[in-house]
Design an enzyme around this catalytic site. Structure first.
Site, PDB file in Angstrom:
ATOM      1  N   TYR A 164       0.828  -1.205   0.000  1.00  0.00           N
ATOM      2  CA  TYR A 164       0.000   0.000   0.000  1.00  0.00           C
ATOM      3  C   TYR A 164       0.865   1.258   0.000  1.00  0.00           C
ATOM      4  O   TYR A 164       0.637   2.187  -0.791  1.00  0.00           O
ATOM      5  CB  TYR A 164      -0.912  -0.031   1.231  1.00  0.00           C
ATOM      6  CG  TYR A 164      -1.857   1.124   1.365  1.00  0.00           C
ATOM      7  CD1 TYR A 164      -2.796   1.403   0.373  1.00  0.00           C
ATOM      8  CD2 TYR A 164      -1.840   1.932   2.504  1.00  0.00           C
ATOM      9  CE1 TYR A 164      -3.688   2.459   0.509  1.00  0.00           C
ATOM     10  CE2 TYR A 164      -2.731   2.985   2.652  1.00  0.00           C
ATOM     11  CZ  TYR A 164      -3.640   3.251   1.653  1.00  0.00           C
ATOM     12  OH  TYR A 164      -4.527   4.296   1.798  1.00  0.00           O
ATOM     13  N   LYS A 168       1.114   4.185  -2.950  1.00  0.00           N
ATOM     14  CA  LYS A 168       0.731   5.571  -2.689  1.00  0.00           C
ATOM     15  C   LYS A 168       1.926   6.520  -2.852  1.00  0.00           C
ATOM     16  O   LYS A 168       1.749   7.683  -3.236  1.00  0.00           O
ATOM     17  CB  LYS A 168       0.131   5.697  -1.289  1.00  0.00           C
ATOM     18  CG  LYS A 168      -1.245   5.056  -1.161  1.00  0.00           C
ATOM     19  CD  LYS A 168      -2.293   5.733  -2.052  1.00  0.00           C
ATOM     20  CE  LYS A 168      -3.690   5.217  -1.796  1.00  0.00           C
ATOM     21  NZ  LYS A 168      -4.721   5.918  -2.582  1.00  0.00           N
TER      22      LYS A 168
END
Length: 245
Positions: A164, A168
């Site tokens: 994740y 990002k």
């Protein structure tokens, strides 16, 4: 009436963002990968008297779906004022760099990075027809390289989500590049962390979704003198909101 497209808006922060913009008299195109879930979300909004909204089937990982969404919106409007790239996934467990699979990385990047690029490219010309176009890429402080490498950061020892966070961080770089390319226009392009929020995404842990939605709306509505090419997390920095990349 100004118009906004929000991806992944059938629930959670996306839906709350839609609700708040509807309350501010925007017309909302509510992007939802699952059309039926999108219709259910629309019904909830309409029960609250928020009627200027319609669902658009939109799977950001599917080029054909993005193209079809653009064609559908073309039938309804010749311009778009705001794009909120909200759709995202956490990549699933295991979360560590050594244990995560390549498939996890591929899936997360396909949604969180490639999906944003797909949608932005598909709708950029509609946004260019707005006098004050805005793009908000929904990011997270977990994607900050500076914070992740700083042992003094309060979340240093537990906000370690390799898949994740990497996706990002890549989204943040895309935001910087996009803002740079649009620097001599009326666009404002920013990455915004809504904060740790109680939704399905966090297994109902975290703060109020209303606060998270308001943070996104704030940067979607910045005026001509507002910032562009910046990274904001008001949860991390309550004073100015801006945090390091």
């Amino acid at each position: 009436m100004k118009k906004v497209l929000i991806t992944g808006a059938n629930k959670g922060i996306g839906l709350e963002t839609a609700k708040q913009l509807l309350q501010k008299e925007f017309y909302v195109y509510l992007g939802s990968r699952d059309l039926n879930k999108g219709k259910e979300a629309i019904e909830k909004l309409k029960q609250e008297g928020l009627i200027n909204v319609e669902v658009i089937q939109l799977d950001v990982t599917d080029e054909n779906s993005v193209r079809a969404a653009r064609e559908e919106i073309d039938k309804k409007t010749d311009s778009l004022d705001i794009l909120i790239n909200n759709a995202g996934i956490n990549g699933g467990s295991p979360y560590t760099a050594l244990e995560s699979s390549s498939d996890q990385f591929m899936a997360a990047f396909n949604t969180n990075v490639f999906g944003v690029a797909r949608v932005t490219k598909a709708f950029i010309d509609l946004l260019q027809k707005s006098p004050e176009p805005r793009i908000v890429n929904v990011s997270t402080s977990v994607g900050s390289l500076s914070l992740q490498s700083n042992p003094s950061w309060p979340a240093y020892d537990f906000a370690k989500y390799a898949v994740y966070g990497a996706s990002k961080a890549a989204l943040n770089m895309y935001t910087i590049q996009l803002a740079y390319e649009l620097r001599e226009t009326n666009f404002k392009v920013n990455a915004v962390c809504p904060g740790y929020t109680s939704t399905d995404f966090t297994f109902q842990n975290g703060g109020d979704v209303e606060v998270a939605g308001s943070r996104i709306v704030k940067y979607a509505l910045i005026d001509k003198d507002g910032p562009t090419g910046k990274f904001f997390s008001e949860e991390t920095n309550p004073e100015t909101g801006e945090i390091p990349w």
